[in-house]
Write an enzyme that holds these catalytic residues in place. Structure first.
Site, PDB file in Angstrom:
ATOM      1  N   ASN A 230       3.759  -8.622   0.310  1.00  0.00           N
ATOM      2  CA  ASN A 230       2.943  -9.477   0.603  1.00  0.00           C
ATOM      3  C   ASN A 230       2.751 -10.677  -0.441  1.00  0.00           C
ATOM      4  OD1 ASN A 230       0.795  -8.619  -1.717  1.00  0.00           O
ATOM      5  ND2 ASN A 230       0.720  -6.618  -0.383  1.00  0.00           N
ATOM      6  N   LYS A 308      22.904  -1.770   3.337  1.00  0.00           N
ATOM      7  CA  LYS A 308      22.442  -2.999   3.825  1.00  0.00           C
ATOM      8  C   LYS A 308      22.515  -3.007   5.327  1.00  0.00           C
ATOM      9  CE  LYS A 308      22.529  -8.160   4.039  1.00  0.00           C
ATOM     10  NZ  LYS A 308      23.234  -9.357   3.609  1.00  0.00           N
ATOM     11  N   LEU A 328      -7.043   3.729  -3.113  1.00  0.00           N
ATOM     12  CA  LEU A 328      -8.474   3.742  -3.580  1.00  0.00           C
ATOM     13  C   LEU A 328      -9.417   4.777  -2.969  1.00  0.00           C
ATOM     14  CD1 LEU A 328     -10.860   2.230  -4.533  1.00  0.00           C
ATOM     15  CD2 LEU A 328     -10.740   0.910  -2.441  1.00  0.00           C
ATOM     16  N   PHE A 344     -11.060  -3.932  -4.122  1.00  0.00           N
ATOM     17  CA  PHE A 344     -11.006  -5.234  -3.832  1.00  0.00           C
ATOM     18  C   PHE A 344     -10.717  -5.288  -2.173  1.00  0.00           C
ATOM     19  CE2 PHE A 344     -11.395  -6.716  -7.667  1.00  0.00           C
ATOM     20  CZ  PHE A 344     -11.518  -8.025  -7.854  1.00  0.00           C
ATOM     21  N   LYS A 362     -14.109   3.914   2.215  1.00  0.00           N
ATOM     22  CA  LYS A 362     -13.176   4.225   1.102  1.00  0.00           C
ATOM     23  C   LYS A 362     -13.707   5.063  -0.041  1.00  0.00           C
ATOM     24  CE  LYS A 362      -9.892   1.605   2.383  1.00  0.00           C
ATOM     25  NZ  LYS A 362      -8.402   2.074   2.668  1.00  0.00           N
TER      26      LYS A 362
END
Length: 418
Positions: A230, A308, A328, A344, A362
């Site tokens: 990300n 690959k 978390l 977060f 959570k």
């Protein structure tokens, strides 16, 4: 501006030769340094060399008649702004832990009321031994700053953690501690055995606390050249780690693959994947607070391709995925969970509503929510909402450094209520 004064205790190990360069760096940066040379340290460097480099007399014996007529070891221990033990051998760390006072170095370390920085250097097996790690944990809990040694080849021919950090890195930590100011006296409560902090630490609200921070993305390998990732830059997490260290905390930063420099005073553990991060977080416990800033990939490739993957002129087959561990939620559910667990939530819509639901789902104490639909990932600023069981604080747009400082202030206030 008053000149900073450093008392440098040089232990007995081959890395003692680097103390000479450290002395030069300290003086080059405008600070005064006085050296205490142990018997072991004198096997590697001489008092004459250190006196010439420091411009001050070198102290070697508890039984120096002229000095001890005026209780010289007490004066030495109190005159400095910071005491640095470098190199801190396994033996010297053990003697510090036991509170021994059978030579000049250990006596002044026991008598000092100033902050102490220990810079370990030893064989990799000695560093990894349970006794050494136990001693380091106790020293840190007692308020001693202990740097993490470097990893690499050693004089004994082995390879691993245990090398003395380079003098530039040691000076960075010294300058950070000098800027933070005095930490106050730390003693052990005779009944509980736990550190007892006096009023001198009030301006460093996290002194004696261990704060665990995760930051950055994770990379989930597909084949040797491709991965799922990300856009997280790690900047916010690194800023929080830096702010916690500035507030006096011992900070463990578990960092995904980013190119950011390690903040001063922070112990950094680098990982790649979500599973590696989960293991590192568990290994870093116990902690007083955990701030889970990392943007952990929810999914990974179910099957890793050893070679690959080729296009072969056709369409790529669907990539089977497996769910990554929920770091978390797992941390919040542990019986030895930190006193405060902060997550977060990076959202692109209905930011507060999604984050409120995430806090409950959570099991986190707090959630810091932010809208990442713009340039927040990689940008310099952030607009966040602090979500707790008792309500929501909407913060204005701030720099990531200011967000970090404000969050650390809140964490300090919360932990002070223990």
């Amino acid at each position: 501006m008053t000149q900073s004064r450093i008392l440098l205790v040089i232990g007995g190990g081959i890395a003692a030769y680097k103390a000479c360069e450290l002395v030069r760096l300290i003086r080059r940066n405008g600070a005064d340094v006085t050296c205490v040379l142990t018997d072991g340290g004198a096997q590697f460097v001489t008092p004459m060399s250190l006196a010439a480099l420091s411009g001050n007399p070198v102290h070697t014996s508890l039984w120096d008649l002229q000095s001890e007529t005026e209780i010289g070891h007490i004066q030495l221990s109190r005159a400095a702004d910071l005491v640095v033990v470098c190199p801190a051998t396994a033996d010297l760390l053990a003697r510090m832990t036991a509170g021994l006072a059978d030579d000049l170095a250990t006596t002044l370390l026991l008598a000092t009321d100033k902050p102490v920085l220990a810079v370990p250097a030893m064989n990799v097996r000695m560093w990894q031994h349970a006794a050494t790690q136990r001693n380091i944990a106790w020293l840190r809990q007692s308020g001693v700053e202990v740097m993490r040694p470097d990893e690499g080849p050693m004089a004994c021919g082995e390879f691993g953690p245990g090398r003395l950090p380079e003098p530039d890195a040691i000076w960075d930590r010294i300058s950070h501690l000098l800027a933070a100011g005095p930490a106050g006296t730390v003693t052990a409560d005779p009944l509980s055995g736990q550190p007892d902090f006096d009023e001198g630490v009030q301006h460093r609200p996290l002194f004696g606390r261990h704060i665990l921070v995760t930051a950055g993305p994770t990379h989930e390998p597909i084949d040797p050249v491709r991965y799922i990732a990300n856009r997280s830059s790690g900047k916010q997490g690194f800023a929080i780690a830096e702010a916690a260290a500035a507030a006096g905390a011992r900070v463990t930063l578990v960092a995904g693959p980013v190119t950011l420099a390690t903040p001063p005073g922070v112990d950094r553990i680098d990982v790649e994947s979500a599973r590696e991060m989960a293991d590192a977080v568990a290994a870093a416990l116990p902690a007083d607070a955990a701030v889970m800033v990392a943007a952990v990939a929810d999914w990974r490739a179910r099957d890793y391709a050893a070679d690959k993957i080729k296009k072969d002129g056709g369409q790529l087959a669907p990539l089977p995925l497996a769910e990554n561990p929920d770091i978390l939620a797992t941390l919040a559910a542990r019986p030895d969970r930190p006193r405060l667990v902060v997550g977060f939530a990076a959202e692109t819509s209905d930011v507060v509503a999604h984050a409120m639901a995430k806090r409950v789902r959570k099991g986190a104490d707090w959630i810091v929510a932010n809208d990442v639909s713009g340039d927040v990932m990689g940008g310099a600023d952030n607009t966040v909402h602090l979500i707790r069981a008792d309500g929501v604080e909407n913060w204005p747009t701030l720099s990531k450094a200011d967000v970090a400082r404000r969050l650390i202030e809140h964490i300090g206030e919360e932990l002070a209520n223990d």
